[in-house]
Design a protein around this motif. Sequence first.
Motif, PDB file in Angstrom:
ATOM      1  N   ASP A   1       0.832  -1.211   0.000  1.00  0.00           N
ATOM      2  CA  ASP A   1       0.000   0.000   0.000  1.00  0.00           C
ATOM      3  C   ASP A   1       0.864   1.258   0.000  1.00  0.00           C
ATOM      4  O   ASP A   1       0.518   2.263  -0.633  1.00  0.00           O
ATOM      5  CB  ASP A   1      -0.925   0.000   1.216  1.00  0.00           C
TER       6      ASP A   1
ATOM      7  N   LYS B   1       2.030   1.840  -3.449  1.00  0.00           N
ATOM      8  CA  LYS B   1       0.924   2.341  -4.243  1.00  0.00           C
ATOM      9  C   LYS B   1       0.724   3.835  -4.005  1.00  0.00           C
ATOM     10  O   LYS B   1       0.519   4.611  -4.946  1.00  0.00           O
ATOM     11  CB  LYS B   1      -0.356   1.568  -3.886  1.00  0.00           C
ATOM     12  N   ASP B   2       0.812   4.258  -2.746  1.00  0.00           N
ATOM     13  CA  ASP B   2       0.661   5.679  -2.417  1.00  0.00           C
ATOM     14  C   ASP B   2       1.775   6.525  -3.022  1.00  0.00           C
ATOM     15  O   ASP B   2       1.581   7.711  -3.313  1.00  0.00           O
ATOM     16  CB  ASP B   2       0.646   5.868  -0.893  1.00  0.00           C
TER      17      ASP B   2
ATOM     18  N   GLU C   1      -4.000  -6.647  -7.370  1.00  0.00           N
ATOM     19  CA  GLU C   1      -5.245  -6.108  -6.800  1.00  0.00           C
ATOM     20  C   GLU C   1      -5.209  -4.586  -6.698  1.00  0.00           C
ATOM     21  O   GLU C   1      -6.256  -3.939  -6.692  1.00  0.00           O
ATOM     22  CB  GLU C   1      -5.475  -6.702  -5.412  1.00  0.00           C
ATOM     23  N   ARG C   2      -4.019  -4.008  -6.663  1.00  0.00           N
ATOM     24  CA  ARG C   2      -3.860  -2.563  -6.561  1.00  0.00           C
ATOM     25  C   ARG C   2      -3.455  -1.933  -7.887  1.00  0.00           C
ATOM     26  O   ARG C   2      -3.049  -0.772  -7.932  1.00  0.00           O
ATOM     27  CB  ARG C   2      -2.831  -2.245  -5.470  1.00  0.00           C
TER      28      ARG C   2
END
Length: 225
Positions: A47, A50-51, A99-100
């Motif tokens: 995550d 991703k950010d 998934e991201r």
Amino acid sequence: MSSALVFLESERKWWKEAVVYQIYPNSFKDSNGDGVGDLRGILPKVDYMKDLGVDVVWLCPIYKSPWNDGGYDISDYREINDNYGTLEDWEALKDALHERGMKLLMDLVVNQTSSESAAGTTGDRPPTTPVESAIPLTIGSYSAWTYDEATDEYFLTLFDKTQPVLNWTNPEGADGFRIDVINLIAKADGYPDADVARPDQEYQHGVLHHANQKCIAKSCPITTP
């Protein structure tokens, strides 16, 4: 919109514009307290990446290795090195990235192999040319040529002495590779029906028709049936 702009839009490829984040797993994050980074250690950081705007995660070699060159001396491309985890851990990482909306890029080492791999231990002819036909060369503080008792010849090493360099231009080997049904590797999204190119036939040959439209009719080089 100008024709030039239309052309540029059609030529856009994700690998030309992606933000790539390289990970050397050994020193990235340890999940089990053994002091060595592993695949499970990467998962909690997905995550975060991703950010940051990461599009692609480039994973340095995680394959089975005697670890004489930081994992770049690969002894088995089909196995995950024990200190990194399991194939199931790799699957979990891949799924988390997908998934991201991110992609996973694996490091492929094909210039050299490990002397503990099948290619380095079968006793077959060494993957490089004999020392008699080579220019003397040193790598660091040692010779670039290593003697192999099984064949009574020398093999070339450009990195660690346990990494025989593969000779992709060996005149005693094949002159090339024919890849079977390469025309079937890519499939159109949704698997649509083929266009009707021959109304007199009940079934249409979608692959050949598509190849003709995209390549053969445009005189692409080296096109074989």
